[in-house]
Write a protein that holds these residues in place. Structure first.
Motif, PDB file in Angstrom:
ATOM      1  N   THR A  93      47.623  39.160  36.542  1.00 64.97           N
ATOM      2  CA  THR A  93      47.841  37.744  36.234  1.00 64.97           C
ATOM      3  C   THR A  93      48.393  37.579  34.818  1.00 64.97           C
ATOM      4  O   THR A  93      49.307  36.782  34.596  1.00 64.97           O
ATOM      5  N   THR A 145      44.681  27.353  40.320  1.00 66.81           N
ATOM      6  CA  THR A 145      44.237  28.733  40.459  1.00 66.81           C
ATOM      7  C   THR A 145      42.722  28.827  40.387  1.00 66.81           C
ATOM      8  O   THR A 145      42.087  28.197  39.545  1.00 66.81           O
ATOM      9  N   VAL A 184      39.827  31.529  39.681  1.00 66.86           N
ATOM     10  CA  VAL A 184      39.497  32.847  39.139  1.00 66.86           C
ATOM     11  C   VAL A 184      38.147  33.251  39.721  1.00 66.86           C
ATOM     12  O   VAL A 184      37.140  32.585  39.479  1.00 66.86           O
ATOM     13  N   TYR A 228      38.964  39.266  40.024  1.00 68.90           N
ATOM     14  CA  TYR A 228      38.473  40.161  38.978  1.00 68.90           C
ATOM     15  C   TYR A 228      37.149  40.772  39.429  1.00 68.90           C
ATOM     16  O   TYR A 228      36.205  40.866  38.666  1.00 68.90           O
ATOM     17  N   THR A 252      46.476  29.603  44.247  1.00 68.24           N
ATOM     18  CA  THR A 252      46.333  31.034  43.968  1.00 68.24           C
ATOM     19  C   THR A 252      44.878  31.371  43.672  1.00 68.24           C
ATOM     20  O   THR A 252      44.202  30.644  42.951  1.00 68.24           O
ATOM     21  N   TYR A 255      54.702  33.862  37.184  1.00 74.24           N
ATOM     22  CA  TYR A 255      53.516  33.345  37.848  1.00 74.24           C
ATOM     23  C   TYR A 255      53.892  32.258  38.836  1.00 74.24           C
ATOM     24  O   TYR A 255      53.406  32.156  39.894  1.00 74.24           O
ATOM     25  N   ASN A 306      44.235  41.954  40.744  1.00 75.31           N
ATOM     26  CA  ASN A 306      44.462  42.511  39.421  1.00 75.31           C
ATOM     27  C   ASN A 306      44.108  43.992  39.423  1.00 75.31           C
ATOM     28  O   ASN A 306      43.399  44.466  40.309  1.00 75.31           O
ATOM     29  N   ILE A 327      45.938  37.256  44.184  1.00 72.77           N
ATOM     30  CA  ILE A 327      46.389  38.292  43.255  1.00 72.77           C
ATOM     31  C   ILE A 327      45.262  39.300  43.064  1.00 72.77           C
ATOM     32  O   ILE A 327      44.144  38.930  42.706  1.00 72.77           O
ATOM     33  N   SER A 335      39.279  38.598  32.768  1.00 73.07           N
ATOM     34  CA  SER A 335      39.159  37.319  33.479  1.00 73.07           C
ATOM     35  C   SER A 335      39.047  36.160  32.498  1.00 73.07           C
ATOM     36  O   SER A 335      39.590  35.076  32.731  1.00 73.07           O
ATOM     37  N   THR A 358      42.940  34.518  41.937  1.00 78.72           N
ATOM     38  CA  THR A 358      43.127  35.755  41.194  1.00 78.72           C
ATOM     39  C   THR A 358      41.771  36.452  41.089  1.00 78.72           C
ATOM     40  O   THR A 358      40.784  35.844  40.665  1.00 78.72           O
ATOM     41  N   TYR A 363      49.594  38.099  49.534  1.00 81.40           N
ATOM     42  CA  TYR A 363      48.843  38.719  48.444  1.00 81.40           C
ATOM     43  C   TYR A 363      49.763  39.652  47.680  1.00 81.40           C
ATOM     44  O   TYR A 363      50.807  40.065  48.184  1.00 81.40           O
TER      45      TYR A 363
END
Length: 119
Positions: free
Chosen positions: A110, A4, A6, A62, A58, A119, A86, A84, A17, A60, A105
């Motif tokens: 998360t 993943t 971030v 923020y 993935t 997840y 959020n 993802i 995050s 994710t 998507y």
């Protein structure tokens, strides 16, 4: 392994995050992180450059929709299996771009996905 990335990672322990990085690591998920400031969160190095990471499953997010614009091409170039969004990161413009590139998507949290084993 759902490696993943971030995007919007923060060194501030009160930011979601930051908490997400901790929870991902606790769930034995390999984590990469991009933020505004370099640093380390639970042994994960936050970088500021858009590195061409390999095998990202993935991403994710923020970042709010306005700040995501600078990452559109980068996200597509990584060809993740999913992105993802959020809470607070919803972005219909990016949804369309992801659809055009056949990247799944979801609007989700998360932390909730991890907490409920989805997840």
């Amino acid at each position: 392994m759902k490696q993943t990335l971030v995007i919007g990672a923060s060194l501030n322990p009160s930011r979601y995050s930051n908490l997400a990085i901790h929870r991902l690591v606790q769930n034995n998920i390999e984590v990469k992180a991009i933020g505004l400031r370099e640093g380390v969160v639970t042994d994960i190095t936050i970088v500021t450059d858009k590195i061409n990471f390999k095998d990202i499953h993935t991403i994710t997010l923020y970042l709010n929709a306005k700040r995501q614009v600078d990452y559109y091409d980068y996200i597509i170039s990584l060809q993740p299996k999913r992105v993802i969004f959020n809470p607070g990161t919803e972005n219909p413009e990016l949804y369309k771009i992801l659809d055009e590139n056949k990247i799944h998507y979801e609007q989700a949290c998360t932390l909730v996905l991890l907490g409920t084993n989805q997840y």
